[in-house]
Design an enzyme around this catalytic site. Structure first.
Site, short mmCIF file in Angstrom:
data_model
loop_
_atom_site.label_atom_id
_atom_site.label_comp_id
_atom_site.label_asym_id
_atom_site.label_seq_id
_atom_site.Cartn_x
_atom_site.Cartn_y
_atom_site.Cartn_z
CG ASP A 126 -2.16 0.76 1.14
OD1 ASP A 126 -2.29 1.54 0.20
OD2 ASP A 126 -3.03 0.59 2.02
CG ASP A 137 -9.24 2.68 -0.37
OD1 ASP A 137 -8.83 1.54 -0.64
OD2 ASP A 137 -8.60 3.49 0.31
C1 DGJ Z 1 -5.81 1.99 1.88
C2 DGJ Z 1 -6.15 0.77 1.09
O1 DGJ Z 1 -6.60 1.11 -0.18
C3 DGJ Z 1 -7.18 -0.05 1.86
O2 DGJ Z 1 -7.59 -1.14 1.10
C4 DGJ Z 1 -6.55 -0.48 3.15
O3 DGJ Z 1 -5.48 -1.35 2.90
C5 DGJ Z 1 -6.09 0.74 3.93
N1 DGJ Z 1 -5.26 1.60 3.15
C6 DGJ Z 1 -5.33 0.33 5.17
O4 DGJ Z 1 -4.80 1.38 5.83
#
Ligand code: DGJ
Length: 743
Positions: A479, A549
């Site tokens: 990430d 997200d």
């Molecule tokens: C952003 C990501 O896109 C989410 O899927 C998740 O992993 C969060 N960060 C975790 O902090």
């Protein structure tokens, strides 16, 4: 496929079955003149007749010659200031502070195959017969520098890739202020510019405008390719649609700051260029050093945007993605992020795993919150030590238990970041990207590690390696949740601060390369707060990317439709999540959530221990369905049928290479009472094949399905009451049709 050079050695024609690209060396100045890019044309011994010279009011290079203005000559890799006043493909500041360059043709070389780009991701070939590469060497005698322009033409793919390399052969350093990967001067401006526009949770929305006279561009200066624009641009003819007409695609294999720009001049010449964003870029090139630009992948399509997309899909799936997972079906995963966020313990995780196992799910991914004191997003990034209150048996113990229960185990990292309350920050405060004596801005309470420093990359590698080497890890979600501010590296000299952004991305690539070299069987999924780094650069390392997200099925119609402009379904991370949806609060049926998520890598992101038995039955069926068809979805040809950007109905389909099987998805966003008749015309089938739709007894020829379509209205023959409707309309309905050839 061929690269042909005429007998003077001054004209070049690169072509394959679908596309041609022609340029030549200018007689007097020895610079390169662009002559043609588009549909394949016959080869001939000379194309010199394609040059255009009007006598116009202008500045000219040669005395007594009024048609030697570079402003009026279409060029391959233009410079600024020697009679051309438009934006250049390169800009150098030399030892006396001048920007004037004069790169002149010296020689060419044709190579079989396609050389790799050192330190950078790029498309590749597996056999030299797949492509041919033309390297044009130009020299600036005053600057004492060489410029190598590389062009690779593929066999059987409507693809031309480009890159440029600068080599300092003098005794003094100079500065590159701009070094584009590719430039094309089109002779007209009869185009619309198509690009992907977005923000966090609404990435990749398709946008298009007619070209206007002047400059238009999409770009990123955020340190990542970004949620806002994708390193992609298409020029389509105004009459081109999804399935018909001429489209030129430009895609940059890069994950950092980029610029994709079209400048239309007053004579309607459209200059398109793509590369690292010159804004905030300044690279010191010392004697004997070289600077390599990223690769630009150009696609020509005469079958509309969808034709362009299919070319990118096939190329990126097979010749950009690499390694163990390239040709394999990906496991159906369940991720605990939306199920628990930071609040979980081993027991909770194992309950999820057990429930998932019963439903046929194959991989469990432990997301953010397993390390340090990470109970919310204010803490612990950079100290990759397990929190033993949450997980008393560590990642090692947990991963072993998950495997013993029959699922593979995956783990989340955010390797490029650091929180202020960590040992890492305390020990190495200078490893944070920040400008001395200035505020350190945060993003999500976190700071960016200076990946331009090799020692930082080494340190993070060792920390990750400690966990990976001692646990059973099959998958890593990498990430990256903030952009880079106050860009500055204390490890670089004052005159090298313009290198930070590019060196940072090279550091990211280095860490990926080291990890995949040591752990070739780990499946990497890249992520950057969703789709902020959904770009071809990262696909070279991580075969799939978390697209957004936003997990709402209806929002995802737009996000996945837009993402599919360039990226194959096999790369699009897509999950079924809970309702009410966590981003928009929408209530959608579970079958519609799955019907959208199928068109990607497919997985779940909800608390499966809390779903009803009815939903469990649905999930079991979905998992079985995806296992049956994931090969087709991963490898088939994707057709967009109805766009979410201009209709209440959305549809797309995947057809197997042999056209024996297809899966069609149809979504109706809002219900309508007493509605019109609906038919859905398909694409890509064999007109002569006889197909059957799963669950129906009637059969249909491909030509019928493509020209008449699937009749979506119900057949209520013999119903006795006017109101006898067995299917009550409701919002967010969808349907999947599986179509198979019958002999
Ligand atoms: C952003 C990501 O896109 C989410 O899927 C998740 O992993 C969060 N960060 C975790 O902090």
């Amino acid at each position: 496929m061929a690269i042909r050079v005429n007998e003077t050695g001054q004209e070049f024609h690169l072509y394959n079955d679908t596309t041609s690209y022609v340029f030549r060396v200018l007689e007097k100045s020895n610079q390169l003149e662009h002559l043609y890019y588009g549909k394949r044309i016959q080869h001939r011994h000379s194309f010199i007749h394609l040059k255009e010279r009007e006598s116009r009011p202008s500045s000219n290079m040669f005395e007594g010659d009024h048609t030697s203005s570079l402003e009026h000559i279409k060029q391959e890799y233009p410079s600024y200031g020697t009679t051309d006043f438009r934006y250049p493909a390169h800009m150098i500041t030399n030892q006396i502070g001048s920007h004037i360059t004069n790169f002149q043709f010296r020689h060419y070389e044709i190579r079989k195959g396609k050389p790799a780009l050192e330190g950078l991701p790029a498309t590749y070939v597996e056999d030299d017969s797949e492509a041919e590469t033309l390297e044009i060497t130009l020299v600036d005698d005053v600057l004492k520098s060489r410029l190598v322009l590389s062009y690779t033409i593929f066999t059987g793919r409507s693809v031309l890739t480009r890159n440029a390399k600068f080599i300092n052969e003098g005794n003094e350093a100079f500065y590159l202020n701009n070094a584009m990967s590719a430039n094309v001067d089109f002779p007209d401006d009869d185009f619309e510019m198509v690009h992907l526009n977005g923000a966090w949770a609404r990435e990749a929305h398709v946008d298009w405008q007619p070209l206007f006279k002047g400059n238009q561009s999409v770009s990123s200066s955020r340190g990542a390719s970004s949620h806002v624009h994708n390193p992609f641009l298409a020029l389509k003819r105004p009459d081109a649609t999804e399935h018909f007409g001429e489209v030129y695609g430009f895609s940059l294999v890069y994950s950092g700051n980029f610029l994709a720009q079209v400048e239309v001049d007053t004579y309607s010449v459209s200059r398109i260029m793509m590369g690292i964003h010159p804004f905030q870029f300044k690279w010191k090139l010392n004697p004997n050093e070289a600077f390599q630009t990223p690769e630009c992948v150009m696609v020509y399509s005469e079958t509309g945007l969808n034709g362009m997309s299919q070319t990118y899909h096939e190329l990126y799936r097979n010749r950009l993605v690499r390694g163990y997972w390239r040709d394999k079906s990906r496991p159906i995963l369940i991720n605990n992020w939306e199920a628990t966020y930071f609040q979980f313990n081993e027991e909770k995780v194992l309950n999820i795993v057990e429930a998932a196992k019963d439903l046929g799910i194959e991989l469990f991914v432990l997301d953010d919150g397993w390390f340090g004191e990470r109970h919310d997003d204010t803490s612990s990034l950079g100290d990759w030590f397990v929190n033993t209150h949450k997980l008393p048996n560590g990642i090692k113990g947990l991963s072993e238990k998950v495997e013993a229960l029959g699922l593979q185990f995956g783990l989340w990292f955010e390797p490029e970041m650091v929180s202020k309350d960590t040992k890492l920050f305390e020990k190495y405060p200078e490893w944070v990207i920040s400008t001395p004596n200035r505020r350190q801005s945060h993003g999500r309470n976190q700071f960016v590690l200076d990946f331009s420093r090799d020692e930082v990359v080494d340190y993070v590698f060792d920390m990750m390696d400690d966990i990976i080497s001692t646990s059973k890890i099959s998958y890593i979600k990498w990430d990256m949740n903030r952009y880079i501010t106050e860009a500055y590296s204390t490890s670089l000299d004052v005159d090298q601060q313009g290198e930070v952004f590019h060196r940072y991305i090279l550091g990211v690539y280095k860490l990926y390369e080291r990890l995949i070299e040591k752990y070739p069987k780990i499946l990497f999924e890249s992520c950057a707060g969703g789709g902020a780094r959904f770009d071809p650069g990262l696909l070279f390392y991580a075969p799939q990317t978390w697209a957004s997200d936003d997990t709402d099925a209806i929002e995802r119609l737009k996000i996945q439709y837009g993402t599919s402009m360039i990226y194959p379904l096999s790369s699009i991370g897509s999950h079924v999540s809970a309702v009410p949806n966590h981003q928009v609060g929408r209530m959608t049926p579970i079958d519609t959530r799955a019907n959208v998520a199928y068109f990607g890598t497919f997985g779940y992101e909800l608390d499966i221990t809390k779903v009803s038995n009815e939903e469990k039955r649905a999930i079991k069926g979905q998992v079985a369905f995806f296992k049956e068809y994931r090969h087709l979805i991963r490898t088939g040809d994707f057709y967009r049928l109805l766009s979410p950007f201009n209709s209440n109905e959305v549809s797309w389909m995947v057809v197997s290479e042999d056209k024996k099987e297809a899966i069609v998805a149809y979504y109706k966003v809002l219900a309508k009472p007493n509605d019109k008749y609906y038919r859905l015309k398909l694409k890509g089938l064999d007109p002569e094949k006889l197909y059957q739709m799963k669950g129906m007894t009637t059969s249909h020829y491909g030509d019928e399905l493509m020209n008449i379509g699937i009749i979506l209205s119900r057949d209520y023959v013999n119903c006795v009451s006017e109101n006898e409707s067995h299917s009550h309309p409701h919002d967010y309905q969808s349907k999947i049709f599986v179509i198979t050839e019958i002999s």
